[in-house]
Structure formats: C-alpha cells, structure tokens
Design an enzyme around this catalytic site. Structure first.
Site, short mmCIF file in Angstrom:
data_model
loop_
_atom_site.label_atom_id
_atom_site.label_comp_id
_atom_site.label_asym_id
_atom_site.label_seq_id
_atom_site.Cartn_x
_atom_site.Cartn_y
_atom_site.Cartn_z
N LYS A 1 -103.87 -0.47 -87.96
CA LYS A 1 -105.10 -0.58 -87.56
C LYS A 1 -105.26 1.10 -87.05
O LYS A 1 -104.50 1.85 -86.68
CB LYS A 1 -104.78 -1.33 -86.31
CG LYS A 1 -106.12 -1.17 -85.12
CD LYS A 1 -105.84 -2.21 -84.33
CE LYS A 1 -106.58 -2.00 -83.08
NZ LYS A 1 -106.89 -3.39 -81.98
N ARG B 1 -106.59 -9.59 -73.41
CA ARG B 1 -107.39 -8.89 -72.40
C ARG B 1 -107.91 -9.71 -71.55
O ARG B 1 -108.59 -9.21 -70.36
CB ARG B 1 -108.46 -8.14 -73.16
CG ARG B 1 -108.19 -7.19 -74.02
CD ARG B 1 -109.43 -6.45 -74.75
NE ARG B 1 -109.14 -5.46 -75.63
CZ ARG B 1 -109.88 -4.91 -76.27
NH1 ARG B 1 -111.22 -4.82 -76.04
NH2 ARG B 1 -109.72 -4.10 -77.25
N GLU C 1 -108.83 -12.31 -84.47
CA GLU C 1 -107.89 -11.59 -83.50
C GLU C 1 -108.38 -11.93 -82.21
O GLU C 1 -109.39 -11.45 -81.73
CB GLU C 1 -108.08 -10.10 -83.62
CG GLU C 1 -107.25 -9.46 -82.71
CD GLU C 1 -107.30 -7.84 -82.81
OE1 GLU C 1 -106.94 -7.48 -81.75
OE2 GLU C 1 -107.60 -7.44 -84.02
#
Length: 216
Positions: free
Chosen positions: A137, A53, A49
């Site tokens: 998640k 960011r 993943e």
C-alpha cells in the site's frame, strides 16, 4: 521467498488484480455494513476494506463475511498484532496496514491471511521487499508525492507493485492507474458518508459500477 509467503502473495495479487478500486470503508453504524457491502458487490467491487477506525469495525467485518459471501472483506488500519488477530478471527480475508512494524510482520508470518503493508519511502519499500513483499500500500498517496513519486520508483524498484490510498479521487485516479507499478487504488469516494447515512445504496452501487470500469 518461502512457499507460504509466495502463496499469500498470489492470493493477494488475485484480489487486487480483480478490480481497479478497493473501497476503503469507515462503518459508523453496524446496520449499514451488510447493505453497503451488497451495494458494492452489485456494482462490481467485491473486495472491500473495512477500516478499524470505529468501534463497530470488527463486528462489521464479521457480519459481512457471514452474510455477504460474495464479498471479499479485508480489514484496514491494522496497527497491532492484536488488531491483526481480531480481524482474522472475524473473517477478514486480507489485512491492510498504513505502515510496517516488526510486530505486524511477525503476526503476518504466523497467519495464512495475506498482508498488504503500507510504505511511503524508498527505504520502507526496500525493507518490505527484503521480507518478501512485492505488493504494498502506498500511503498517504497524495501527501507523499502522488503519482509522480510512484512513477519515479517504477524503474529502481520495478518488482514492487502498489495500491495507492489517501487522497485518491476521480480527479486523479487515472494518473495512478496508468502507472506500470500500480495494481489498483484504494478509495473512499465510492461510498460517500452522506449516501451511507441516507441508506442510498442505489447511488453507491452506481458509483461502484463506474469505478469498476476504470482503466489506466
């Protein structure tokens, strides 16, 4: 649940069941993306993943998807439908968000790429379940009650399985993986910032190999 949703759930299930740890990556330098992905794949963690960011995240997803075909690259920290579209266009094969919004649910419903939305309360889990999601998640895991919280959810919400992320480390990973409703965990410890900065791909491969052998 409609057929399209069921198919996406099956695709996501196969990805998450394939390894106990999904590396959660922050790419500060685009040049690191391909060698980092290759090291993780060699260590037995092909599904990764890449989080949105950093400014280079979308380009990193594109590079890895083009140059490391054996990797299953996903996009994390997806907050808007625009993020979702950019990530899919770059080659992301699964999408991860820290939470759930109607905007993201709508974007996911129009895409063939599976979506792993985040949830941290029973109400959020139930809302996602109503939308047809059975894989979620759990974020931020440690700060939201950790393994004991997930264990408490396993009976009333038995049909939901989780990928806990946030504060998961070698110290507590077995607490999570031993739970019946945890399918895998997300972790950044397999790709430490210092090792990435140093280009120490051998140590990252070793950490990945260790993580790929984890069991509940």
């Amino acid at each position: 649940m409609n057929a399209a949703m069921q198919k996406k759930n099956e695709v996501l299930l196969a990805i998450l069941e394939g390894q106990p740890v999904i590396p959660v990556l922050k790419i500060d330098r685009l040049a690191d993306a391909v060698p980092l992905a290759r090291a993780l794949v060699k260590g037995g963690l092909p599904a990764i993943e890449i989080t949105l960011r950093t400014p280079d995240a979308i380009d990193a997803i594109r590079l890895v998807s083009e140059e490391v075909p054996e990797a299953i690259v996903g996009a994390g920290t997806i907050l808007t439908s625009k993020d979702f579209s950019y990530a899919v266009a770059a080659g992301a094969r699964f999408i991860v968000s820290p939470g759930i919004t109607q905007e993201l649910l709508d974007a996911a419903s129009m895409s063939e790429v599976p979506f792993l939305p985040g949830a941290a309360t029973p109400s959020e889990v139930m809302a996602a379940r109503e939308e047809g999601y059975s894989l979620l998640k759990f974020f931020p895991a440690e700060q939201s009650g950790g393994a004991p919280f997930l264990k408490a959810l396993s009976s009333p919400l038995a049909s939901i399985r989780f990928c806990p992320t946030g504060g998961v480390s070698p110290k507590n990973v077995h607490d999570y993986l031993s739970l019946p409703n945890v399918i895998c965990v997300g972790g950044s410890w397999v790709a430490p910032d210092k090792a990435i900065e140093a280009g120490d791909w051998a140590s990252i491969e070793a950490l990945a190999r260790e993580a790929s052998g984890l069991k509940g």
